[in-house]
Design a protein around this motif. Structure first.
Motif, mmCIF file in Angstrom:
data_model
loop_
_atom_site.group_PDB
_atom_site.id
_atom_site.type_symbol
_atom_site.label_atom_id
_atom_site.label_comp_id
_atom_site.label_asym_id
_atom_site.label_seq_id
_atom_site.Cartn_x
_atom_site.Cartn_y
_atom_site.Cartn_z
ATOM 1 N N GLY A 187 -3.856 14.547 -6.887
ATOM 2 C CA GLY A 187 -3.348 14.042 -8.159
ATOM 3 C C GLY A 187 -1.849 13.791 -8.133
ATOM 4 N N VAL A 188 -1.111 14.699 -7.519
ATOM 5 C CA VAL A 188 0.345 14.526 -7.415
ATOM 6 C C VAL A 188 0.673 13.338 -6.526
ATOM 7 N N ASN A 189 -0.054 13.178 -5.420
ATOM 8 C CA ASN A 189 0.190 12.032 -4.542
ATOM 9 C C ASN A 189 -0.119 10.706 -5.227
ATOM 10 N N SER B 143 0.812 -1.209 0.000
ATOM 11 C CA SER B 143 0.000 0.000 0.000
ATOM 12 C C SER B 143 0.850 1.267 0.000
ATOM 13 N N TYR B 144 2.041 1.223 0.516
ATOM 14 C CA TYR B 144 2.990 2.352 0.527
ATOM 15 C C TYR B 144 2.368 3.642 1.040
ATOM 16 N N PHE B 145 1.768 3.588 2.212
ATOM 17 C CA PHE B 145 1.220 4.796 2.823
ATOM 18 C C PHE B 145 2.318 5.786 3.178
ATOM 19 N N ILE B 146 3.538 5.324 3.298
ATOM 20 C CA ILE B 146 4.638 6.203 3.685
ATOM 21 C C ILE B 146 4.912 7.275 2.642
ATOM 22 N N ILE B 147 4.520 7.033 1.418
ATOM 23 C CA ILE B 147 4.821 7.971 0.338
ATOM 24 C C ILE B 147 3.767 9.081 0.246
ATOM 25 N N TYR C 129 -6.562 6.509 2.235
ATOM 26 C CA TYR C 129 -5.632 6.995 3.256
ATOM 27 C C TYR C 129 -5.425 8.504 3.131
ATOM 28 N N LEU C 130 -5.228 8.994 1.912
ATOM 29 C CA LEU C 130 -5.011 10.428 1.713
ATOM 30 C C LEU C 130 -6.239 11.239 2.116
ATOM 31 N N LYS C 131 -7.423 10.728 1.827
ATOM 32 C CA LYS C 131 -8.650 11.432 2.217
ATOM 33 C C LYS C 131 -8.811 11.460 3.740
ATOM 34 N N VAL C 132 -8.539 10.335 4.393
ATOM 35 C CA VAL C 132 -8.663 10.279 5.851
ATOM 36 C C VAL C 132 -7.629 11.179 6.523
ATOM 37 N N ILE C 133 -6.404 11.185 6.040
ATOM 38 C CA ILE C 133 -5.364 12.036 6.604
ATOM 39 C C ILE C 133 -5.730 13.511 6.403
ATOM 40 N N LYS C 134 -6.319 13.829 5.265
ATOM 41 C CA LYS C 134 -6.725 15.214 5.010
ATOM 42 C C LYS C 134 -7.810 15.652 5.984
ATOM 43 N N LEU D 267 -3.729 1.255 -4.857
ATOM 44 C CA LEU D 267 -4.098 2.608 -5.255
ATOM 45 C C LEU D 267 -5.392 3.044 -4.570
ATOM 46 N N GLY D 268 -6.354 2.141 -4.482
ATOM 47 C CA GLY D 268 -7.590 2.450 -3.766
ATOM 48 C C GLY D 268 -7.338 2.738 -2.296
ATOM 49 N N LEU D 269 -6.507 1.921 -1.670
ATOM 50 C CA LEU D 269 -6.160 2.165 -0.264
ATOM 51 C C LEU D 269 -5.416 3.487 -0.092
ATOM 52 N N GLN D 270 -4.569 3.821 -1.051
ATOM 53 C CA GLN D 270 -3.812 5.072 -0.990
ATOM 54 C C GLN D 270 -4.754 6.272 -1.052
#
Length: 122
Positions: free
Chosen positions: A75-77, A20-24, A113-118, A107-110
């Motif tokens: 989009g960049v993420n 999932s590479y959440f670190i990126i 994750y980005l939405k939840v972190i936001k 990609l779906g998990l990413q």
């Protein structure tokens, strides 16, 4: 935030065979010290001496140099995830019939994750 991504990514890798590479996600919003520490931890965990560290630092500095507007951040993420995923998939010799499954699910998990972190951290 990179530590949260590291812990979640590690837990997902324990239970599911997905990278999932959440670190990126939003790596340019972290401090360089945290990026170095996480890179070293990943190198030790996966026995890839200095490869994750170099990759994370490369993406960190590239994204720090490029000024990203807030509306293009998602989009960049996603683009960074796609490049990082494919680069590590090819570089580390992951072979398998599950490339497409791993990529789409990761990609779906990413995105989630980005939405939840936001929402949580603004």
């Amino acid at each position: 935030m990179i530590y949260i991504g590291l812990i979640l990514d590690f837990l997902i890798n324990l239970f599911l065979p997905i990278n999932s590479y959440f670190i990126i996600g939003n790596i340019d919003k972290n401090k360089i010290f945290y990026v170095i520490v996480v890179g070293i931890i990943l190198d030790i965990l996966f026995r890839r001496w200095f490869l994750y560290l170099v990759l994370l630092l490369s993406f960190y500095f590239i994204l720090k140099i490029i000024k990203i507007k807030k509306r293009y951040r998602l989009g960049v993420n996603i683009l960074v995830y796609v490049v990082f995923f494919n680069f590590t998939y090819l570089m580390f010799g992951y072979v398998g019939n599950y490339y497409l499954w791993d990529f789409i699910f990761g990609l779906g998990l990413q995105v989630i994750y980005l939405k939840v972190i936001k929402v949580l951290f603004g």
